[in-house]
Design a protein around this motif. Sequence first.
Motif, short mmCIF file in Angstrom:
data_model
loop_
_atom_site.label_atom_id
_atom_site.label_comp_id
_atom_site.label_asym_id
_atom_site.label_seq_id
_atom_site.Cartn_x
_atom_site.Cartn_y
_atom_site.Cartn_z
N TRP A 1 -43.68 103.64 0.98
CA TRP A 1 -44.98 104.08 0.48
C TRP A 1 -45.42 103.26 -0.72
O TRP A 1 -44.63 102.98 -1.62
CB TRP A 1 -44.94 105.55 0.13
N PRO B 1 -47.74 111.43 0.21
CA PRO B 1 -47.99 111.82 1.59
C PRO B 1 -47.17 113.05 1.95
O PRO B 1 -46.09 113.28 1.39
CB PRO B 1 -47.54 110.60 2.40
N ASP B 2 -47.67 113.86 2.89
CA ASP B 2 -46.87 114.98 3.37
C ASP B 2 -45.96 114.49 4.49
O ASP B 2 -45.92 113.31 4.80
CB ASP B 2 -47.76 116.15 3.81
N GLY B 3 -45.24 115.36 5.11
CA GLY B 3 -44.27 114.99 6.14
C GLY B 3 -44.88 114.30 7.35
O GLY B 3 -44.21 113.58 8.07
N SER B 4 -46.19 114.47 7.58
CA SER B 4 -46.83 113.86 8.74
C SER B 4 -47.32 112.44 8.45
O SER B 4 -47.87 111.79 9.31
CB SER B 4 -48.03 114.71 9.18
N GLN C 1 -49.56 111.81 6.11
CA GLN C 1 -50.92 111.92 5.58
C GLN C 1 -50.85 112.22 4.08
O GLN C 1 -49.89 112.77 3.60
CB GLN C 1 -51.70 113.02 6.28
N GLU C 2 -51.92 111.88 3.39
CA GLU C 2 -52.01 112.19 1.97
C GLU C 2 -51.99 113.69 1.77
O GLU C 2 -52.63 114.44 2.49
CB GLU C 2 -53.31 111.61 1.42
N SER C 3 -51.21 114.14 0.80
CA SER C 3 -51.13 115.57 0.49
C SER C 3 -52.33 115.98 -0.33
O SER C 3 -52.78 115.24 -1.21
CB SER C 3 -49.85 115.83 -0.30
N THR C 4 -52.88 117.16 -0.06
CA THR C 4 -54.04 117.62 -0.81
C THR C 4 -53.67 118.55 -1.95
O THR C 4 -54.43 118.73 -2.87
CB THR C 4 -55.04 118.35 0.11
N SER D 1 -47.87 119.94 -7.04
CA SER D 1 -47.04 120.85 -7.79
C SER D 1 -46.20 120.09 -8.76
O SER D 1 -46.18 118.91 -8.77
CB SER D 1 -46.14 121.68 -6.87
#
Length: 97
Positions: free
Chosen positions: A34, A86-89, A91-94, A97
């Motif tokens: 990434w 990115p999340d597990g898929s 894609q960018e996480s929205t 935390s």
Amino acid sequence: MRINRPVVTSDALPSFFKKGGRVEYRPINTPKGWQWELWAISPDGHEEIVTSSKTGGPRVFKTADALLAFHIRNNPGANGLFIPIPDGSGQESTGGS
């Protein structure tokens, strides 16, 4: 109707900020892992990738440390920075935390 806009280069960011622009760091998946592209968002909502003043290519950060150092240099008054992951898929996480 298309508006001709000057290309936003990394060395022109201070004047871009003075005009009300902002930047976002967007994760991209590369063969080496990434990385983050630097995007300029104009006050009118127009988005474009920032061009490196040194290479002429897209401004990309290979590490979060490099991204943070760049951000601090170009935003000396900033008190924080959101770096999307990115999340597990892939894609960018929205959320954060």
